[in-house]
Design a protein around this motif. Structure first.
Motif, PDB file in Angstrom:
ATOM      1  N   ALA A   1      50.206  97.823   4.060  1.00 15.08           N
ATOM      2  CA  ALA A   1      51.197  96.989   4.734  1.00 15.08           C
ATOM      3  C   ALA A   1      52.435  96.807   3.868  1.00 15.08           C
ATOM      4  O   ALA A   1      53.570  96.806   4.368  1.00 15.08           O
ATOM      5  CB  ALA A   1      50.588  95.632   5.088  1.00 15.08           C
TER       6      ALA A   1
ATOM      7  N   ARG B   1      59.400  88.734   5.218  1.00 15.98           N
ATOM      8  CA  ARG B   1      58.326  89.503   5.859  1.00 15.98           C
ATOM      9  C   ARG B   1      57.512  90.267   4.813  1.00 15.98           C
ATOM     10  O   ARG B   1      56.284  90.322   4.885  1.00 15.98           O
ATOM     11  CB  ARG B   1      58.923  90.480   6.879  1.00 15.98           C
TER      12      ARG B   1
ATOM     13  N   SER C   1      60.259  88.486  12.599  1.00 15.63           N
ATOM     14  CA  SER C   1      60.415  89.905  12.914  1.00 15.63           C
ATOM     15  C   SER C   1      61.585  90.120  13.864  1.00 15.63           C
ATOM     16  O   SER C   1      62.407  91.008  13.665  1.00 15.63           O
ATOM     17  CB  SER C   1      59.130  90.470  13.519  1.00 15.63           C
TER      18      SER C   1
ATOM     19  N   ASP D   1      54.602  98.543  18.744  1.00 12.66           N
ATOM     20  CA  ASP D   1      54.722  98.177  17.328  1.00 12.66           C
ATOM     21  C   ASP D   1      54.523  96.669  17.173  1.00 12.66           C
ATOM     22  O   ASP D   1      53.759  96.203  16.322  1.00 12.66           O
ATOM     23  CB  ASP D   1      56.098  98.593  16.808  1.00 12.66           C
TER      24      ASP D   1
ATOM     25  N   HIS E   1      51.679 103.131   9.880  1.00 20.91           N
ATOM     26  CA  HIS E   1      50.818 102.335  10.752  1.00 20.91           C
ATOM     27  C   HIS E   1      49.387 102.887  10.758  1.00 20.91           C
ATOM     28  O   HIS E   1      48.420 102.127  10.783  1.00 20.91           O
ATOM     29  CB  HIS E   1      51.369 102.314  12.186  1.00 20.91           C
TER      30      HIS E   1
ATOM     31  N   HIS F   1      51.236  94.817  15.237  1.00 15.68           N
ATOM     32  CA  HIS F   1      51.288  93.833  14.154  1.00 15.68           C
ATOM     33  C   HIS F   1      50.761  92.473  14.602  1.00 15.68           C
ATOM     34  O   HIS F   1      50.130  91.768  13.807  1.00 15.68           O
ATOM     35  CB  HIS F   1      52.716  93.727  13.623  1.00 15.68           C
TER      36      HIS F   1
ATOM     37  N   GLU G   1      53.627  89.472   5.166  1.00 21.83           N
ATOM     38  CA  GLU G   1      52.817  90.359   5.999  1.00 21.83           C
ATOM     39  C   GLU G   1      51.725  91.111   5.236  1.00 21.83           C
ATOM     40  O   GLU G   1      50.598  91.238   5.750  1.00 21.83           O
ATOM     41  CB  GLU G   1      53.713  91.334   6.764  1.00 21.83           C
TER      42      GLU G   1
ATOM     43  N   THR H   1      47.805  90.913   6.198  1.00 21.20           N
ATOM     44  CA  THR H   1      47.016  92.099   6.530  1.00 21.20           C
ATOM     45  C   THR H   1      45.747  92.163   5.685  1.00 21.20           C
ATOM     46  O   THR H   1      44.674  92.543   6.171  1.00 21.20           O
ATOM     47  CB  THR H   1      47.872  93.368   6.324  1.00 21.20           C
TER      48      THR H   1
END
Length: 240
Positions: free
Chosen positions: A211, A99, A167, A143, A192, A147, A103, A107
């Motif tokens: 991120a 991840r 995830s 959450d 966040h 994402h 990720e 992002t």
């Protein structure tokens, strides 16, 4: 390569070449076997294997069809596999590492493509997370949606499916319960917020950094929790 593997590969090649496009119906088993130079048993085993992989769909009384071949369909088994790995601490850390690799880049890409409506959706879930600070089920739901909205903005369905799969809804809920118990939820909400602000500026580098910080902090919390020998807390999960 075993004979069954070769049979599977032969059918895959028919699909790849366009001879059997998405939505098309396979020939009857005897015809398919003859076309590929296989025994009927091999053809049957190959079809069964591809049906398990969601490449083919067997409709009783109608026949066998090539599916849509959408990533969300073909990769949906990944999430189920992740749920089965909940008790394996090494596997959980490996998943968090994957991840962390994917990720932040996703992002950054989202920052260059996100529309005003998509950004508003991200903010809506961020606001909902703030309002649900002590409700783990709601925190988990928003959450995940936060994402998902970010990665959806990339327009890359394969990337979205992969990240959602690794995830793991149950794992996400258990991490949130642990963060709330450790009074670390406020810090995570702030992370966040930083992601949202970077996206709102359409700043790819800043979005990637925000991120990366968020995922790295979550990964570090998980590693420390696992090293302590304490089991991850259980709690209500959501299927939102």
């Amino acid at each position: 390569m075993s004979l069954t593997d070769k049979a599977i590969e032969d059918i895959r090649e028919l699909i790849r070449s366009g001879a059997l496009p998405p939505g098309s119906k396979l020939p009857p088993e005897p015809d398919l076997a003859a076309q590929l130079g296989l025994s009927r048993n091999l053809a049957r085993e190959a079809v069964k294997a591809l049906a398990v992989a969601r490449v083919l769909e067997v409709r009783r009384g109608d026949g066998t069809y090539v599916t849509s071949l959408q990533p969300s369909l073909l990769l949906e088994g990944l999430g189920g596999a992740v749920e089965l790995l909940q008790g394996d601490s090494v596997a959980l850390q490996d998943l968090m590492e994957v991840r962390r690799l994917l990720e932040p880049m996703a992002t950054a890409l989202a920052a260059t493509r996100i529309s005003d409506d998509q950004l508003a959706e991200v903010k809506r879930h961020l606001d909902a997370m703030r309002e649900a600070r002590d409700d783990v089920a709601q925190l988990n739901a928003h959450d995940a949606a936060f994402h998902r909205a970010v990665v959806s903005a990339t327009g890359n369905e394969t990337l979205l499916t992969l990240l959602e799969g690794i995830s793991g809804r149950t794992l996400r809920a258990r991490i949130w319960r642990g963060l709330v118990d450790d009074a670390a939820a406020g810090r995570t909400l702030a992370e966040h917020e930083a992601i949202y602000k970077a996206l709102s500026h359409r700043d790819a580098a800043l979005s990637q950094a925000a991120a990366l910080l968020h995922v790295s902090n979550t990964e570090q919390w998980l590693r420390e929790h696992l090293r302590s020998g304490e089991p991850l807390p259980f709690g209500t999960t959501t299927h939102d």
